[in-house]
Design an enzyme around this catalytic site. Structure first.
Site, short mmCIF file in Angstrom:
data_model
loop_
_atom_site.label_atom_id
_atom_site.label_comp_id
_atom_site.label_asym_id
_atom_site.label_seq_id
_atom_site.Cartn_x
_atom_site.Cartn_y
_atom_site.Cartn_z
N GLU A 65 -5.90 -9.21 3.58
CA GLU A 65 -5.08 -8.51 4.58
C GLU A 65 -5.02 -9.38 5.82
OE1 GLU A 65 -5.73 -4.35 5.44
OE2 GLU A 65 -6.33 -3.95 3.36
N TYR A 118 -6.33 -9.28 11.43
CA TYR A 118 -4.99 -8.99 11.92
C TYR A 118 -4.78 -9.63 13.29
CZ TYR A 118 -4.11 -5.59 8.23
OH TYR A 118 -3.88 -5.00 7.01
N GLN A 161 2.40 -6.07 5.37
CA GLN A 161 2.55 -5.69 3.99
C GLN A 161 3.97 -6.01 3.54
OE1 GLN A 161 1.14 -1.78 2.97
NE2 GLN A 161 -0.67 -1.93 4.25
N GLU A 219 0.83 -1.20 0.00
CA GLU A 219 0.00 0.00 0.00
C GLU A 219 0.87 1.26 0.00
OE1 GLU A 219 -2.70 0.09 3.35
OE2 GLU A 219 -3.75 1.85 2.58
N ASN A 247 -12.47 -1.43 -0.53
CA ASN A 247 -11.66 -2.00 0.55
C ASN A 247 -12.25 -1.60 1.89
OD1 ASN A 247 -9.00 -2.93 1.92
ND2 ASN A 247 -9.23 -0.82 2.61
N GLU A 248 -12.43 -2.55 2.75
CA GLU A 248 -12.97 -2.27 4.09
C GLU A 248 -14.08 -1.23 4.00
OE1 GLU A 248 -9.92 -1.72 7.12
OE2 GLU A 248 -9.20 -3.76 6.79
O1 AHR Z 1 -2.74 -2.62 6.27
C1 AHR Z 1 -3.04 -1.42 6.91
C2 AHR Z 1 -4.51 -1.06 6.84
O2 AHR Z 1 -5.25 -2.01 7.55
C3 AHR Z 1 -5.16 -1.07 5.49
O3 AHR Z 1 -4.95 0.11 4.79
C4 AHR Z 1 -6.60 -1.22 5.81
O4 AHR Z 1 -7.33 -1.85 4.78
C5 AHR Z 1 -6.59 -2.02 7.09
O5 AHR Z 1 -7.39 -1.47 8.06
#
Ligand code: AHR
Length: 518
Positions: free
Chosen positions: A322, A265, A371, A51, A198-199
């Site tokens: 992600e 995450y 990332q 990103e 995205n999200e």
């Molecule tokens: O990876 C960092 C961020 O995490 C991304 O931009 C977003 O999609 C997520 O919340």
């Protein structure tokens, strides 16, 4: 205490122990069913996410043609070489949250004429737009990866999406194709994967699933999937265990999509206010981190079950585009740049997740770790002209043979341990038949102290030899310094043999092991 491991097809008797001060040897058994092939393991499971965030693109990928750092057309050579080595199959770009503010026209045409914008999501840093569509496509081509482009839905409209896709993919004489040619690219770019938002439940527009479903349908009506643009259409999916999002969006739009995403995450504490440290952590932090990351298995299973309601043939993929560890930022760095160090814990955690993804290969056909460089759970950290290949990088390297392999059932009986109210298995594992016909077994040892004496019955498989590699280190938080030889690097693994129809090995504590059976 009993617990079902992510890779288990059968319940198993497990042993619970407390973390003692001294290391010991635990025992475990398993059975491989090489004559019962399962789902293909899509190489896209080993995808990356890059990103416009912090030093992910600028410094990490793009240094510019005039840089003293060796580069090809502005893209750093050391990074490309390293990524080629782990055979990155697909790269997602330009975001993330950045994607839903991105205007593609800012990033095409002569670089000295491109506007500078504010990167509102990530520290308010200046976005020079020196890295745009052509530079990203060049980066992907140099690495040998397929591009996965995320479209702005949250602050844009279907016209902008349609025009960007035409600009990238049209072979004709239309004005957008001519503009691409004038900007240096004659042949259309191949864009096999395109994300529509995205999200969208968060930074991508704060939408409800009902509202996003309507938006998705509207955008997809102008997404012309045809010979010029055969791209997989990826709907913006849910956050972690929010199965209602998947339910509503699948119900409203499954037939218009080819995949839906999922983001999850791993925070050691599970608390976004104080996530936990990347280094200098305790054994309890290690256990907490793995307890949290292993939730991935149930999260995927729950979303898959919802998808089965609307898509029993499993046509629509679940793209975990992600995932990875998210720690408190490294002290002294911009909090908006999400720079964190990477240790053995991250390498083992990556492998544990690979094993989970393999187990769900019938639905999970793409993942993208967050990332690639200098951001979150990175493969590569850079400092000027120096780089470090992280333990996570090496986990990817060791698992390369799983790309485009065929999953095989591997039933494991494994010990567990508990600490501070959290219980995790000593290890998880997966198996596959590679494209080369060899059998591969991947093991992620989450046991911080104890090794495991493991015997796997090979059933009908008549293997003659076993070889392998191991990634481990003396400390739980061992890391690879930037610009110096690595500390956490894979070495040959000698503690496995085949005897009496069994694979017998000693799995070291805190390690990743990948074995090849021939
Ligand atoms: O990876 C960092 C961020 O995490 C991304 O931009 C977003 O999609 C997520 O919340």
């Amino acid at each position: 205490m009993t617990r079902k491991l992510p890779v288990l097809a059968v319940a198993a008797i497990a042993l619970t122990w407390c973390l003692g001060a001294h290391a010991g040897t635990l025992s475990a058994t398993g059975a491989l069913k090489a004559d019962q092939p399962g789902a293909p393991i899509n190489r896209y499971i080993y995808g990356q996410f890059s990103e416009h965030l912090g030093r992910g693109i600028y410094d990490g990928v793009w240094v510019g043609e005039d840089s003293k750092i060796p580069n090809v057309r502005g893209i750093r050579t050391d990074v490309v070489m390293a990524l080629k080595d782990i055979k990155v199959p697909v790269i997602r770009w330009p975001g993330g949250c950045f994607a839903d503010e991105y205007r593609w026209r800012d990033g095409v045409g002569p670089r000295d004429k491109r506007p500078s914008r504010k990167n509102n999501w990530w520290g308010g840093s200046p976005e020079s737009n020196q890295f745009g569509t052509h530079e990203f496509m060049d980066f992907a081509e140099q690495v040998g990866a397929d591009p996965y482009v995320s479209i702005n839905v949250g602050s844009s409209d279907p016209t902008e999406m349609r025009e960007w896709i035409e600009y990238m993919t049209s072979p004709g004489d239309d004005t957008l194709a001519q503009e691409r040619r004038a900007n240096g690219r004659d042949k259309p770019f191949k864009v096999p994967v395109i994300g529509i938002g995205n999200e969208s439940w968060g930074c991508g527009g704060e939408m409800t699933p009902e509202y996003y479903s309507n938006e998705y349908r509207r955008f997809s009506a102008f997404f012309h999937q045809n010979a010029d643009n055969p791209a997989i259409r990826v709907a913006s999916g849910s956050n972690a265990d929010d199965t209602n999002w998947t339910d509503v969006v699948m119900k409203a739009a499954a037939r218009r999509m080819d995949a839906i995403s999922l983001h999850y995450y791993t925070l050691p504490t599970g608390d976004w206010g104080k996530k936990g440290s990347a280094t200098g952590f305790s054994q309890q932090d290690w256990v907490d981190t793995f307890a949290n990351t292993l939730k991935m298995d149930k999260i995927i299973a729950d979303h898959s079950a919802i998808m089965d309601k609307y898509d029993p043939e499993k046509r629509v993929g679940l793209y975990v585009d992600e995932w990875g560890t998210w720690y408190d930022v490294e002290k002294g760095t911009n909090p908006g740049h999400l720079y964190q160090l990477n240790t053995l814990r991250d390498g083992v955690l990556a492998a544990a997740n690979f094993n989970i993804f393999h187990h769900h290969a019938d639905r999970v056909r793409l993942t993208a770790i967050a990332q690639t460089i200098n951001v979150l759970q990175a493969m590569i950290l850079t400092e000027g002209d120096k780089i470090a290949l992280t333990p996570t990088y090496y986990a990817y390297k060791m698992y390369v043979p799983f790309q485009d392999s065929t999953s095989l059932p591997l039933d494991i009986t494994a010990p567990e341990f508990s600490m501070g109210g959290k219980t995790i298995p000593a290890f998880n594992a997966s198996a596959a038949r590679g494209k080369d016909g060899k059998i591969y077994i991947g093991l992620a040892s989450m046991s911080p102290n104890d090794e495991v004496a493991l015997t796997i019955n090979l059933g009908t498989l008549k293997a003659k030899s076993v070889s392998g590699q191991v990634l481990t280190a003396a400390r739980l938080d061992a890391a690879n310094p930037i610009g110096a030889p690595g500390v956490v690097v894979p070495v040959d693994f000698k503690k496995a043999k085949i005897t009496g129809g069994n694979l017998v090995l000693t799995l070291p504590a805190k390690s990743v092991v990948v074995l090849t059976l021939e």
